[in-house]
Write an enzyme that holds these catalytic residues in place. Structure first.
Site, PDB file in Angstrom:
ATOM      1  N   HIS A  81       0.825  -1.211   0.000  1.00 56.74           N
ATOM      2  CA  HIS A  81       0.000   0.000   0.000  1.00 56.74           C
ATOM      3  C   HIS A  81       0.859   1.261   0.000  1.00 56.74           C
ATOM      4  O   HIS A  81       0.471   2.280  -0.544  1.00 56.74           O
ATOM      5  CB  HIS A  81      -0.942  -0.006   1.198  1.00 56.74           C
ATOM      6  CG  HIS A  81      -1.895  -1.141   1.154  1.00 56.74           C
ATOM      7  ND1 HIS A  81      -2.827  -1.260   0.148  1.00 56.74           N
ATOM      8  CD2 HIS A  81      -2.044  -2.230   1.930  1.00 56.74           C
ATOM      9  CE1 HIS A  81      -3.513  -2.366   0.346  1.00 56.74           C
ATOM     10  NE2 HIS A  81      -3.057  -2.981   1.412  1.00 56.74           N
TER      11      HIS A  81
ATOM     12  N   ARG B 264     -15.636   5.562 -15.330  1.00 60.65           N
ATOM     13  CA  ARG B 264     -16.342   4.495 -14.606  1.00 60.65           C
ATOM     14  C   ARG B 264     -17.287   5.181 -13.618  1.00 60.65           C
ATOM     15  O   ARG B 264     -16.828   5.947 -12.765  1.00 60.65           O
ATOM     16  CB  ARG B 264     -15.339   3.606 -13.867  1.00 60.65           C
ATOM     17  CG  ARG B 264     -14.449   2.781 -14.780  1.00 60.65           C
ATOM     18  CD  ARG B 264     -13.537   1.870 -13.947  1.00 60.65           C
ATOM     19  NE  ARG B 264     -12.890   0.848 -14.744  1.00 60.65           N
ATOM     20  CZ  ARG B 264     -11.604   0.887 -15.122  1.00 60.65           C
ATOM     21  NH1 ARG B 264     -10.846   1.897 -14.774  1.00 60.65           N
ATOM     22  NH2 ARG B 264     -11.090  -0.103 -15.829  1.00 60.65           N
TER      23      ARG B 264
ATOM     24  N   ARG C 126     -19.178   5.518 -19.220  1.00 58.09           N
ATOM     25  CA  ARG C 126     -19.717   4.154 -19.250  1.00 58.09           C
ATOM     26  C   ARG C 126     -20.868   4.078 -18.266  1.00 58.09           C
ATOM     27  O   ARG C 126     -20.728   4.501 -17.115  1.00 58.09           O
ATOM     28  CB  ARG C 126     -18.626   3.156 -18.839  1.00 58.09           C
ATOM     29  CG  ARG C 126     -19.171   1.738 -18.747  1.00 58.09           C
ATOM     30  CD  ARG C 126     -18.105   0.752 -18.374  1.00 58.09           C
ATOM     31  NE  ARG C 126     -17.741   0.841 -16.977  1.00 58.09           N
ATOM     32  CZ  ARG C 126     -16.745   0.145 -16.427  1.00 58.09           C
ATOM     33  NH1 ARG C 126     -16.003  -0.654 -17.172  1.00 58.09           N
ATOM     34  NH2 ARG C 126     -16.471   0.247 -15.144  1.00 58.09           N
TER      35      ARG C 126
ATOM     36  N   GLU D 200     -16.388  -6.458 -24.637  1.00 53.77           N
ATOM     37  CA  GLU D 200     -15.615  -7.156 -23.603  1.00 53.77           C
ATOM     38  C   GLU D 200     -16.097  -8.585 -23.399  1.00 53.77           C
ATOM     39  O   GLU D 200     -15.592  -9.311 -22.555  1.00 53.77           O
ATOM     40  CB  GLU D 200     -15.593  -6.366 -22.292  1.00 53.77           C
ATOM     41  CG  GLU D 200     -16.914  -5.796 -21.862  1.00 53.77           C
ATOM     42  CD  GLU D 200     -16.812  -4.869 -20.654  1.00 53.77           C
ATOM     43  OE1 GLU D 200     -15.724  -4.710 -20.091  1.00 53.77           O
ATOM     44  OE2 GLU D 200     -17.845  -4.321 -20.276  1.00 53.77           O
TER      45      GLU D 200
ATOM     46  N   ASN E 199      -9.653  -6.064 -20.315  1.00 55.51           N
ATOM     47  CA  ASN E 199      -9.579  -6.746 -19.016  1.00 55.51           C
ATOM     48  C   ASN E 199     -10.635  -7.852 -18.973  1.00 55.51           C
ATOM     49  O   ASN E 199     -10.358  -8.998 -18.625  1.00 55.51           O
ATOM     50  CB  ASN E 199      -9.830  -5.770 -17.866  1.00 55.51           C
ATOM     51  CG  ASN E 199      -8.924  -4.562 -17.914  1.00 55.51           C
ATOM     52  OD1 ASN E 199      -7.889  -4.604 -18.564  1.00 55.51           O
ATOM     53  ND2 ASN E 199      -9.302  -3.491 -17.254  1.00 55.51           N
ATOM     54  N   ASP E 200     -11.856  -7.489 -19.334  1.00 54.92           N
ATOM     55  CA  ASP E 200     -12.913  -8.508 -19.323  1.00 54.92           C
ATOM     56  C   ASP E 200     -12.848  -9.401 -20.564  1.00 54.92           C
ATOM     57  O   ASP E 200     -13.127 -10.598 -20.480  1.00 54.92           O
ATOM     58  CB  ASP E 200     -14.291  -7.842 -19.239  1.00 54.92           C
ATOM     59  CG  ASP E 200     -14.660  -7.536 -17.803  1.00 54.92           C
ATOM     60  OD1 ASP E 200     -14.414  -8.402 -16.944  1.00 54.92           O
ATOM     61  OD2 ASP E 200     -15.168  -6.440 -17.541  1.00 54.92           O
TER      62      ASP E 200
ATOM     63  N   ARG F  23     -10.674 -12.939 -13.405  1.00 55.53           N
ATOM     64  CA  ARG F  23      -9.630 -11.911 -13.283  1.00 55.53           C
ATOM     65  C   ARG F  23      -9.260 -11.594 -11.842  1.00 55.53           C
ATOM     66  O   ARG F  23      -8.283 -10.890 -11.592  1.00 55.53           O
ATOM     67  CB  ARG F  23     -10.027 -10.634 -14.052  1.00 55.53           C
ATOM     68  CG  ARG F  23     -11.246  -9.948 -13.531  1.00 55.53           C
ATOM     69  CD  ARG F  23     -11.729  -8.897 -14.517  1.00 55.53           C
ATOM     70  NE  ARG F  23     -11.323  -7.553 -14.162  1.00 55.53           N
ATOM     71  CZ  ARG F  23     -11.793  -6.453 -14.746  1.00 55.53           C
ATOM     72  NH1 ARG F  23     -12.662  -6.559 -15.742  1.00 55.53           N
ATOM     73  NH2 ARG F  23     -11.413  -5.271 -14.388  1.00 55.53           N
TER      74      ARG F  23
ATOM     75  N   CYS G 183      -9.945   0.462 -23.860  1.00 55.35           N
ATOM     76  CA  CYS G 183      -9.782   1.080 -22.542  1.00 55.35           C
ATOM     77  C   CYS G 183      -9.369   0.091 -21.462  1.00 55.35           C
ATOM     78  O   CYS G 183      -9.411   0.413 -20.277  1.00 55.35           O
ATOM     79  CB  CYS G 183     -11.052   1.818 -22.143  1.00 55.35           C
ATOM     80  SG  CYS G 183     -12.507   0.766 -22.093  1.00 55.35           S
TER      81      CYS G 183
HETATM   82  C1  PEP Z   1     -12.287  -3.786 -19.212  1.00 53.76           C
HETATM   83  O1  PEP Z   1     -12.985  -4.758 -18.924  1.00 53.76           O
HETATM   84  O2  PEP Z   1     -11.269  -3.857 -19.951  1.00 53.76           O
HETATM   85  C2  PEP Z   1     -12.617  -2.456 -18.675  1.00 53.76           C
HETATM   86  C3  PEP Z   1     -11.976  -1.381 -19.080  1.00 53.76           C
HETATM   87  O3  PEP Z   1     -13.581  -2.375 -17.733  1.00 53.76           O
HETATM   88  P1  PEP Z   1     -13.381  -2.782 -16.184  1.00 53.76           P
HETATM   89  O4  PEP Z   1     -11.926  -3.017 -15.948  1.00 53.76           O
HETATM   90  O5  PEP Z   1     -13.933  -1.628 -15.418  1.00 53.76           O
HETATM   91  O6  PEP Z   1     -14.214  -4.020 -16.101  1.00 53.76           O
HETATM   92 MG    MG Z   2     -14.957  -4.454 -18.058  1.00 54.52          MG
END
Ligand code: PEP
Ligand code: MG
Length: 570
Positions: A189, A296, A332, A431, A454-455, A465, A502
């Site tokens: 942290h 977000r 979003r 995603e 990411n998703d 994840r 993103c």
């Molecule tokens: C993603 O899924 O890549 C994304 C940008 O959204 P989050 O990380 O908020 O799920």
């Molecule tokens: Mg996402």
């Protein structure tokens, strides 16, 4: 004679100033036998409630002063206090041993901490610290001791054995010159806090806290990880010189960050920021963001008992618009549910939260949430470049439904005669693999696409994840993910729509030639990554990137893709 301690550098820069030695509140727990279990369990319940409300306040403060990501740490703390297994274990000990609640809490927390520490993985070691932090707070509540109230006398370099998230948010930001700890690693942290507020830091310092006095002059070098105690005059002069050099180098990088990202052969791409608060918006502009590619909006809905009012939503969005000015702002819509429980929205605990009732999937049962959000955005966005996108889309029906709600919101607002945003672009996030494969059809209903890697990685590779144990299997450089990205861009362009990205991948300089070569139009990332990504792009040649992308697309494994990108980078 000066003294030097060596540690691990975790946040760049040089700090010179007085040392301030932090000693956390220590508590001594006595063990009493023959207590009345019912009475002790009631005391425990009261302390749990008190600790939770302290955590909610800390979370709020962290969100406002540091950022969404750091605030999420406290969400995990609050969840832990609600964990039936943890609370059940304490109650079972109170009953079986008829001891006081404090002694039972101490015993259970120690057991959890030891179990995590024995796993020897950096991630679990860090979680052990979190549990220790929660346990300490609970004990303070039971004993009536205040864990808060750290008042720094002046701007200082903080020196501590270790810093918990609760400790770090107590310090007034403007009074922190640097941070150093005897324990902790690069993902502790202390490191997160230092990087997010931009002060030098070193951890794992070979140092005896007892040998230091408050007010001692220190030089902290966060670039090589050394702490100089009581420096000689020439050491001090040299440090001042290095500090000046470092500051001007950083200033140059940030100044360049305001220039566009143009490749050597003249292709320009947009580099924008991912934000989750008004504070993030300010930082984004400072670091050269050309707009926002992902706002977000979850922060508006968390830590509360009921829906944010329309007026509250409008005010917050307006504050962000005012910071971003005439640059584009992609918002979003709410992406909550499944893993993030928000009782008033009707979320429940689910066995597979990432495959559950989440984001756009709430539209059937709770259309009013989305409609209200659309209305608030349209009203707040009057006079600004508003773009709206919907997360977690997996079918055409969802896009049509969302689009219809959007049109209804537009219509409803028009009849009131209030000023509202016009020419709003409507987009979706790609995603879920299903959406990536249906771009050709989805394109008819949208103005743009934004790829959430990411998703997309999680769902393409079937890797949760949040599960550290399978984290090594998740990479956006996996050939299957790259093919979905390539297909999305190609199909969208064929229909005349622009495409952004993103997910975290956008901030990785290694991915820049690949994504540029695939034709990506917009890169959206954490503000602090913008200067380096823009600099990387200015050194690339678009035509070469197209060839790189074509070769990378033919490779069979994540490692061959990574090795290839590493090789062409050098
Ligand atoms: C993603 O899924 O890549 C994304 C940008 O959204 P989050 O990380 O908020 O799920
Ligand atoms: Mg996402």
């Amino acid at each position: 004679m000066s003294q030097q301690a060596k540690g691990i550098p975790v946040s760049d820069g040089i700090a010179i100033g007085s040392g301030w030695i932090y000693h956390p509140v220590t508590i001594k727990v006595e063990r009493y036998q023959n207590q009345v279990p019912e009475f002790e369990k009631t005391r425990l319940e009261t302390a749990l409630q008190q600790a939770k409300s302290q955590i909610v306040q800390l979370q709020q403060r962290t969100r406002e002063t540091i950022g969404e990501e750091e605030a999420a740490i406290f969400e995990a703390h609050a969840l832990f206090l609600d964990d039936p297994e943890f609370v059940g274990a304490i109650k079972a000990i109170i009953e079986a041993q008829r001891i006081n609640a404090e002694a039972a809490v101490e015993e259970v927390v120690e057991l959890y901490v030891q179990q995590l520490l024995s796993l020897e993985d950096a991630y679990f070691q860090a979680r052990a610290q979190d549990i220790g932090d929660v346990g300490h707070r609970l004990l303070c509540c039971l004993l009536g001791v205040s864990p808060e109230g750290i008042d720094l006398p002046e701007a200082v370099i903080i020196v501590a054995e270790d810093l918990t998230p609760s400790d770090t948010v107590q310090f007034e930001r403007s009074k922190i010159l640097g941070l150093c700890t005897v324990r902790g690693g690069p993902t502790s942290h202390t490191a997160i806090l230092a990087r997010s507020i931009g002060v030098p830091a070193a951890v794992s310092l070979a140092l005896q806290l007892g040998d230091l006095q408050n007010g001692v002059l220190l030089i902290l070098n966060g670039t090589d990880g050394t702490l100089t105690i009581d420096p000689e005059p020439q050491e001090l002069a040299q440090a001042r010189q290095s500090q000046d050099q470092w500051r001007s180098h950083w200033a140059e990088q940030v100044a360049d960050a305001h220039l566009p990202a143009v490749t050597k052969d003249g292709r320009t791409v947009e580099v924008v920021a991912n934000i989750g608060s008004v504070m993030d918006a300010r930082q984004a502009i400072e670091y050269g963001a050309e707009g926002v590619g992902l706002l977000r909006t979850e922060f508006l809905y968390l830590d509360r008992q009921r829906m944010p009012s329309q007026a509250e939503q409008i005010n917050t969005y307006r504050e962000i618009f005012e910071v971003i000015g005439n640059r584009p702002l992609v918002v979003r819509t709410l992406d909550i549910g499944g893993d993030k429980a928000v009782e008033y929205l009707g979320t429940k605990s689910e066995p597979n939260p990432f495959l559950g009732w989440r984001a756009i999937r709430m539209i059937d049962e709770k259309p009013e949430i989305l409609r209200d959000q659309f209305c608030a955005l349209l009203e707040a966005g009057a006079g600004f470049d508003l773009r709206i996108m919907v997360p977690m889309v997996s079918s055409l029906d969802e896009v049509q439904q969302a689009r219809q709600l959007f049109d209804e919101a537009h219509q409803a607002l028009r009849t009131t005669g209030k000023p509202m945003a016009d020419k709003v672009q409507f987009g979706i996030m790609v995603e879920v693999p299903a959406a990536a494969l249906l771009v050709e059809h989805l394109a008819k209903y949208v103005d743009f696409f934004s790829i959430g890697t990411n998703d997309l990685t999680q769902y393409t590779l079937a890797v949760d994840r949040t599960n550290e144990r399978v984290a090594h299997l998740a990479s956006p450089f996996h050939p299957a993910v790259i093919r979905l990205i390539a297909g999305t861009i190609q199909e969208a362009h064929a229909k005349g729509k622009w495409v952004g990205l993103c997910g975290e991948m956008a901030s990785d300089p290694l991915a820049a030639p690949l994504l540029l070569g695939l034709g990506l139009d917009e890169f959206s990332m954490a503000a602090a990554s913008i200067p380096v990504v823009k600099q990387t792009m200015r050194r690339l040649v678009y035509r070469d990137c197209q060839e790189i992308a074509a070769t990378a697309l033919k490779l069979p494994t994540t490692n061959t893709v990574l090795e290839y990108l590493q090789q062409v980078k050098n």
